[in-house]
Design a protein around this motif. Structure first.
Motif, PDB file in Angstrom:
ATOM      1  N   ASP A 101       0.818  -1.215   0.000  1.00 47.48           N
ATOM      2  CA  ASP A 101       0.000   0.000   0.000  1.00 47.48           C
ATOM      3  C   ASP A 101       0.848   1.259   0.000  1.00 47.48           C
ATOM      4  OD1 ASP A 101      -2.236  -1.572  -0.018  1.00 47.48           O
ATOM      5  OD2 ASP A 101      -2.499  -1.531   2.170  1.00 47.48           O
ATOM      6  N   GLU A 102       1.974   1.235   0.722  1.00 47.22           N
ATOM      7  CA  GLU A 102       2.831   2.418   0.769  1.00 47.22           C
ATOM      8  C   GLU A 102       3.381   2.748  -0.613  1.00 47.22           C
ATOM      9  OE1 GLU A 102       5.801   1.748   3.632  1.00 47.22           O
ATOM     10  OE2 GLU A 102       4.439   1.672   5.352  1.00 47.22           O
ATOM     11  N   GLY A 103       3.797   1.732  -1.330  1.00 43.56           N
ATOM     12  CA  GLY A 103       4.341   1.975  -2.664  1.00 43.56           C
ATOM     13  C   GLY A 103       3.297   2.485  -3.627  1.00 43.56           C
ATOM     14  N   ARG A 104       2.055   1.971  -3.535  1.00 44.17           N
ATOM     15  CA  ARG A 104       0.978   2.429  -4.418  1.00 44.17           C
ATOM     16  C   ARG A 104       0.613   3.888  -4.119  1.00 44.17           C
ATOM     17  NH1 ARG A 104      -2.270  -1.065  -3.154  1.00 44.17           N
ATOM     18  NH2 ARG A 104      -1.890  -2.614  -4.780  1.00 44.17           N
ATOM     19  N   THR A 105       0.592   4.241  -2.846  1.00 45.57           N
ATOM     20  CA  THR A 105       0.263   5.616  -2.473  1.00 45.57           C
ATOM     21  C   THR A 105       1.309   6.591  -2.989  1.00 45.57           C
ATOM     22  OG1 THR A 105      -0.823   4.797  -0.471  1.00 45.57           O
ATOM     23  CG2 THR A 105      -0.225   7.131  -0.529  1.00 45.57           C
ATOM     24  N   ALA A 106       2.573   6.233  -2.853  1.00 42.15           N
ATOM     25  CA  ALA A 106       3.648   7.102  -3.339  1.00 42.15           C
ATOM     26  C   ALA A 106       3.596   7.247  -4.853  1.00 42.15           C
ATOM     27  CB  ALA A 106       5.003   6.540  -2.900  1.00 42.15           C
ATOM     28  N   ALA A 107       3.274   6.165  -5.561  1.00 44.90           N
ATOM     29  CA  ALA A 107       3.200   6.229  -7.025  1.00 44.90           C
ATOM     30  C   ALA A 107       2.069   7.137  -7.479  1.00 44.90           C
ATOM     31  CB  ALA A 107       3.017   4.812  -7.588  1.00 44.90           C
ATOM     32  N   ASN A 108       0.899   7.025  -6.840  1.00 45.74           N
ATOM     33  CA  ASN A 108      -0.222   7.886  -7.207  1.00 45.74           C
ATOM     34  C   ASN A 108       0.076   9.355  -6.915  1.00 45.74           C
ATOM     35  OD1 ASN A 108      -1.716   5.657  -8.016  1.00 45.74           O
ATOM     36  ND2 ASN A 108      -2.642   5.372  -5.984  1.00 45.74           N
ATOM     37  N   LYS A 109       0.800   9.621  -5.834  1.00 38.46           N
ATOM     38  CA  LYS A 109       1.128  10.992  -5.475  1.00 38.46           C
ATOM     39  C   LYS A 109       2.109  11.601  -6.472  1.00 38.46           C
ATOM     40  CE  LYS A 109       2.885  13.790  -1.641  1.00 38.46           C
ATOM     41  NZ  LYS A 109       3.434  13.763  -0.265  1.00 38.46           N
ATOM     42  N   ASN A 110       3.035  10.811  -6.952  1.00 38.90           N
ATOM     43  CA  ASN A 110       4.054  11.333  -7.867  1.00 38.90           C
ATOM     44  C   ASN A 110       3.476  11.711  -9.224  1.00 38.90           C
ATOM     45  OD1 ASN A 110       6.108  11.088  -5.988  1.00 38.90           O
ATOM     46  ND2 ASN A 110       6.623   8.990  -6.623  1.00 38.90           N
ATOM     47  N   VAL A 111       2.394  11.083  -9.639  1.00 38.56           N
ATOM     48  CA  VAL A 111       1.807  11.389 -10.948  1.00 38.56           C
ATOM     49  C   VAL A 111       0.606  12.319 -10.827  1.00 38.56           C
ATOM     50  CG1 VAL A 111       2.593   9.229 -11.969  1.00 38.56           C
ATOM     51  CG2 VAL A 111       0.363   9.301 -10.865  1.00 38.56           C
ATOM     52  N   ASP A 112       0.337  12.867  -9.663  1.00 42.52           N
ATOM     53  CA  ASP A 112      -0.783  13.776  -9.486  1.00 42.52           C
ATOM     54  C   ASP A 112      -0.505  15.086 -10.234  1.00 42.52           C
ATOM     55  OD1 ASP A 112      -3.289  14.558  -8.035  1.00 42.52           O
ATOM     56  OD2 ASP A 112      -1.930  16.135  -7.336  1.00 42.52           O
ATOM     57  N   PRO A 113      -1.458  15.608 -11.035  1.00 47.41           N
ATOM     58  CA  PRO A 113      -1.208  16.832 -11.825  1.00 47.41           C
ATOM     59  C   PRO A 113      -0.842  18.035 -10.976  1.00 47.41           C
ATOM     60  CG  PRO A 113      -3.174  15.682 -12.617  1.00 47.41           C
ATOM     61  CD  PRO A 113      -2.755  15.004 -11.355  1.00 47.41           C
ATOM     62  N   GLU A 114      -1.511  18.200  -9.840  1.00 47.04           N
ATOM     63  CA  GLU A 114      -1.186  19.330  -8.974  1.00 47.04           C
ATOM     64  C   GLU A 114       0.247  19.245  -8.465  1.00 47.04           C
ATOM     65  OE1 GLU A 114      -2.920  21.923  -8.437  1.00 47.04           O
ATOM     66  OE2 GLU A 114      -4.700  21.263  -9.548  1.00 47.04           O
ATOM     67  N   ARG A 115       0.655  18.039  -8.099  1.00 45.41           N
ATOM     68  CA  ARG A 115       2.019  17.842  -7.614  1.00 45.41           C
ATOM     69  C   ARG A 115       3.034  18.117  -8.711  1.00 45.41           C
ATOM     70  NH1 ARG A 115       5.689  18.277  -3.702  1.00 45.41           N
ATOM     71  NH2 ARG A 115       7.261  16.628  -3.806  1.00 45.41           N
ATOM     72  N   LEU A 116       2.738  17.728  -9.931  1.00 47.59           N
ATOM     73  CA  LEU A 116       3.657  17.969 -11.041  1.00 47.59           C
ATOM     74  C   LEU A 116       3.787  19.460 -11.350  1.00 47.59           C
ATOM     75  CD1 LEU A 116       2.627  15.058 -13.458  1.00 47.59           C
ATOM     76  CD2 LEU A 116       4.633  15.172 -11.968  1.00 47.59           C
ATOM     77  N   ARG A 117       2.663  20.203 -11.304  1.00 44.22           N
ATOM     78  CA  ARG A 117       2.737  21.655 -11.525  1.00 44.22           C
ATOM     79  C   ARG A 117       3.548  22.348 -10.439  1.00 44.22           C
ATOM     80  NH1 ARG A 117      -2.597  21.050 -13.714  1.00 44.22           N
ATOM     81  NH2 ARG A 117      -3.514  21.192 -11.629  1.00 44.22           N
TER      82      ARG A 117
END
Length: 222
Positions: A152-168
């Motif tokens: 679960d920790e790895g999946r959460t980190a992966a989803n956070k890294n590809v979030d559009p707001e985070r990328l901007r």
């Protein structure tokens, strides 16, 4: 082919022909002997030259053996061999990349020497495709991939890294590295160099019109 190469090839071919001729002459000139084996079979000295097809090129390391007795030899670097056999024996010629050839010594062969020129035919072997995987079958591999569960920790980190707001956010706050800075600097230098040597273009019609205006005194009237 150059003349020198043709001459060398001609000499090599002539040498092979002479060597084979001398070999056959000595083989047939050998004195027969009355060596006999059990069952009325006679010992025969089998000698010969193994070639590639109908050419004069000898094949080295060809196995020449009698399967019934297990006796055999290999051809030398020039393709020659000599092997004692018995009348009635079947001799097998085998080599990697060539089709197997067989020779049967006649049971009533009268001489004590037997000379041949064996022509080997090339054989192309196509190997089957081999797939190497750490599972017994491809089906087991697919089932293992489908059953794979990420933490679960790895999946959460992966989803956070590809979030559009985070990328901007990262795009706005992360500074450029050395390569990016160097690229921007070189672009600015190139633009300044182009502007420095830029020569303004003046229309010749505008120059003529200006001269007419000066000649007519239009600037004085104003």
């Amino acid at each position: 082919m150059k003349p020198i190469t043709k001459a060398i090839a001609s000499h090599v071919k002539l040498y092979r022909i002479v060597a084979i001729t001398l070999f056959m002459m000595f083989a047939f000139a050998a004195k027969p002997h009355q060596a006999k084996a059990q069952g009325g079979q006679r010992v025969v000295q089998l000698s010969g030259f193994v070639t590639i097809g109908d050419s004069l090129y000898g094949v080295s390391s060809v196995s020449v053996f009698v399967p019934k007795t297990g006796r055999g030899v290999q051809t030398n670097r020039y393709g020659f061999f000599s092997l004692p056999v018995l009348t009635g024996d079947t001799v097998v010629f085998s080599a990697l990349g060539y089709k197997k050839q067989t020779l049967v010594i006649p049971r009533n062969y009268p001489s004590s020497s037997y000379s041949i020129i064996m022509q080997m035919q090339e054989e192309a072997i196509e190997l089957a495709e081999v797939k190497v995987i750490p599972w017994a079958t491809e089906r087991d591999f697919k089932e293992a991939v489908l059953a794979l569960k990420l933490p679960d920790e790895g999946r959460t980190a992966a989803n956070k890294n590809v979030d559009p707001e985070r990328l901007r956010e990262l795009f706005s706050v992360v500074p450029m590295d050395g390569n990016a800075n160097s690229k921007v600097y070189n672009q600015h230098q190139q633009i300044q160099s182009q502007n420095r040597y830029l020569i303004p273009t003046i229309s010749p019609f505008a120059v003529l019109k200006l001269l007419d205006m000066l000649k007519n005194g239009e600037f004085k009237k104003k």
